[in-house]
Design a protein around this motif. Structure first.
Motif, PDB file in Angstrom:
ATOM      1  N   MET A   1      46.830   9.882 -53.676  1.00  0.00           N
ATOM      2  CA  MET A   1      46.313  11.123 -53.148  1.00  0.00           C
ATOM      3  C   MET A   1      45.875  11.998 -54.315  1.00  0.00           C
ATOM      4  N   ASP A   2      44.594  12.261 -54.428  1.00  0.00           N
ATOM      5  CA  ASP A   2      44.047  13.098 -55.494  1.00  0.00           C
ATOM      6  C   ASP A   2      43.460  14.387 -54.941  1.00  0.00           C
ATOM      7  N   TYR A   3      44.118  14.986 -53.992  1.00  0.00           N
ATOM      8  CA  TYR A   3      43.626  16.217 -53.399  1.00  0.00           C
ATOM      9  C   TYR A   3      44.792  17.102 -53.018  1.00  0.00           C
ATOM     10  N   HIS A   4      44.485  18.339 -52.683  1.00  0.00           N
ATOM     11  CA  HIS A   4      45.518  19.298 -52.309  1.00  0.00           C
ATOM     12  C   HIS A   4      45.387  19.632 -50.830  1.00  0.00           C
ATOM     13  N   TYR A   5      46.526  19.872 -50.213  1.00  0.00           N
ATOM     14  CA  TYR A   5      46.521  20.285 -48.817  1.00  0.00           C
ATOM     15  C   TYR A   5      46.077  21.744 -48.719  1.00  0.00           C
ATOM     16  N   PRO A   6      45.361  22.081 -47.640  1.00  0.00           N
ATOM     17  CA  PRO A   6      44.986  23.487 -47.449  1.00  0.00           C
ATOM     18  C   PRO A   6      46.225  24.299 -47.059  1.00  0.00           C
ATOM     19  N   LEU A   7      46.547  25.295 -47.867  1.00  0.00           N
ATOM     20  CA  LEU A   7      47.745  26.094 -47.637  1.00  0.00           C
ATOM     21  C   LEU A   7      47.405  27.579 -47.716  1.00  0.00           C
ATOM     22  N   ASN A   8      48.301  28.389 -47.187  1.00  0.00           N
ATOM     23  CA  ASN A   8      48.154  29.841 -47.212  1.00  0.00           C
ATOM     24  C   ASN A   8      49.309  30.397 -48.030  1.00  0.00           C
ATOM     25  N   GLU A   9      49.000  31.190 -49.041  1.00  0.00           N
ATOM     26  CA  GLU A   9      50.045  31.723 -49.916  1.00  0.00           C
ATOM     27  C   GLU A   9      50.984  32.706 -49.207  1.00  0.00           C
ATOM     28  N   LEU A  10      50.627  33.135 -48.012  1.00  0.00           N
ATOM     29  CA  LEU A  10      51.485  34.046 -47.247  1.00  0.00           C
ATOM     30  C   LEU A  10      52.562  33.313 -46.450  1.00  0.00           C
ATOM     31  N   TRP A  11      52.469  31.998 -46.336  1.00  0.00           N
ATOM     32  CA  TRP A  11      53.468  31.226 -45.614  1.00  0.00           C
ATOM     33  C   TRP A  11      54.769  31.175 -46.400  1.00  0.00           C
ATOM     34  N   SER A  12      55.858  31.050 -45.675  1.00  0.00           N
ATOM     35  CA  SER A  12      57.165  30.867 -46.307  1.00  0.00           C
ATOM     36  C   SER A  12      57.259  29.446 -46.870  1.00  0.00           C
ATOM     37  N   LYS A  13      58.280  29.229 -47.674  1.00  0.00           N
ATOM     38  CA  LYS A  13      58.508  27.895 -48.242  1.00  0.00           C
ATOM     39  C   LYS A  13      58.675  26.856 -47.130  1.00  0.00           C
ATOM     40  N   ASP A  14      59.455  27.192 -46.098  1.00  0.00           N
ATOM     41  CA  ASP A  14      59.669  26.263 -44.990  1.00  0.00           C
ATOM     42  C   ASP A  14      58.376  25.986 -44.232  1.00  0.00           C
ATOM     43  N   GLU A  15      57.549  27.002 -44.049  1.00  0.00           N
ATOM     44  CA  GLU A  15      56.269  26.801 -43.364  1.00  0.00           C
ATOM     45  C   GLU A  15      55.354  25.897 -44.176  1.00  0.00           C
ATOM     46  N   ILE A  16      55.335  26.085 -45.479  1.00  0.00           N
ATOM     47  CA  ILE A  16      54.516  25.217 -46.341  1.00  0.00           C
ATOM     48  C   ILE A  16      54.998  23.774 -46.242  1.00  0.00           C
ATOM     49  N   ILE A  17      56.291  23.586 -46.261  1.00  0.00           N
ATOM     50  CA  ILE A  17      56.847  22.232 -46.132  1.00  0.00           C
ATOM     51  C   ILE A  17      56.420  21.610 -44.803  1.00  0.00           C
ATOM     52  N   ASP A  18      56.470  22.389 -43.732  1.00  0.00           N
ATOM     53  CA  ASP A  18      56.093  21.871 -42.410  1.00  0.00           C
ATOM     54  C   ASP A  18      54.599  21.567 -42.320  1.00  0.00           C
ATOM     55  N   ILE A  19      53.769  22.378 -42.946  1.00  0.00           N
ATOM     56  CA  ILE A  19      52.321  22.123 -42.946  1.00  0.00           C
ATOM     57  C   ILE A  19      52.009  20.863 -43.754  1.00  0.00           C
ATOM     58  N   VAL A  20      52.632  20.722 -44.902  1.00  0.00           N
ATOM     59  CA  VAL A  20      52.440  19.510 -45.714  1.00  0.00           C
ATOM     60  C   VAL A  20      52.894  18.287 -44.924  1.00  0.00           C
ATOM     61  N   HIS A  21      54.010  18.418 -44.224  1.00  0.00           N
ATOM     62  CA  HIS A  21      54.500  17.312 -43.387  1.00  0.00           C
ATOM     63  C   HIS A  21      53.469  16.950 -42.318  1.00  0.00           C
ATOM     64  N   PHE A  22      52.887  17.958 -41.672  1.00  0.00           N
ATOM     65  CA  PHE A  22      51.875  17.702 -40.649  1.00  0.00           C
ATOM     66  C   PHE A  22      50.701  16.906 -41.227  1.00  0.00           C
ATOM     67  N   PHE A  23      50.168  17.360 -42.345  1.00  0.00           N
ATOM     68  CA  PHE A  23      49.027  16.656 -42.926  1.00  0.00           C
ATOM     69  C   PHE A  23      49.424  15.261 -43.422  1.00  0.00           C
ATOM     70  N   SER A  24      50.645  15.096 -43.878  1.00  0.00           N
ATOM     71  CA  SER A  24      51.081  13.754 -44.285  1.00  0.00           C
ATOM     72  C   SER A  24      51.204  12.826 -43.079  1.00  0.00           C
ATOM     73  N   ILE A  25      51.572  13.373 -41.917  1.00  0.00           N
ATOM     74  CA  ILE A  25      51.612  12.574 -40.682  1.00  0.00           C
ATOM     75  C   ILE A  25      50.197  12.124 -40.308  1.00  0.00           C
ATOM     76  N   ILE A  26      49.224  12.993 -40.493  1.00  0.00           N
ATOM     77  CA  ILE A  26      47.825  12.607 -40.223  1.00  0.00           C
ATOM     78  C   ILE A  26      47.429  11.462 -41.153  1.00  0.00           C
TER      79      ILE A  26
END
Length: 82
Positions: A1-26
């Protein structure tokens, strides 16, 4: 994987983890290793963090540009099965 997930700096640490998990499931879906249950569960959590449809589309588009993986068809196919 040579790319970054789209994230929002306003999200909490747990929300970022959950968003990364979602994109990894995709990614797992395209590798033929994600189950419908995993996809549905991760998407449900994604929607709790990103309730806006327009924001969802933007994150999906950003992810597709970065990774080459389309999110919407995966969600649509999963929803049709359940």
């Amino acid at each position: 994987m040579d790319y970054h997930y789209p994230l929002n700096e306003l999200w909490s640490k747990d929300e970022i983890i959950d968003i990364v998990h979602f994109f990894s499931i995709i990614e797992k879906y395209y590798e033929k290793t994600a189950t419908d249950t995993e996809i549905s569960s991760a998407y449900k959590r994604f929607k709790e963090i990103v309730p806006s449809k327009s924001e969802e589309k933007q994150y999906f588009n950003d992810f597709e540009i970065a990774s080459g993986y389309k999110v919407y068809p995966v969600i649509k196919k999963t929803n049709e099965k359940t």
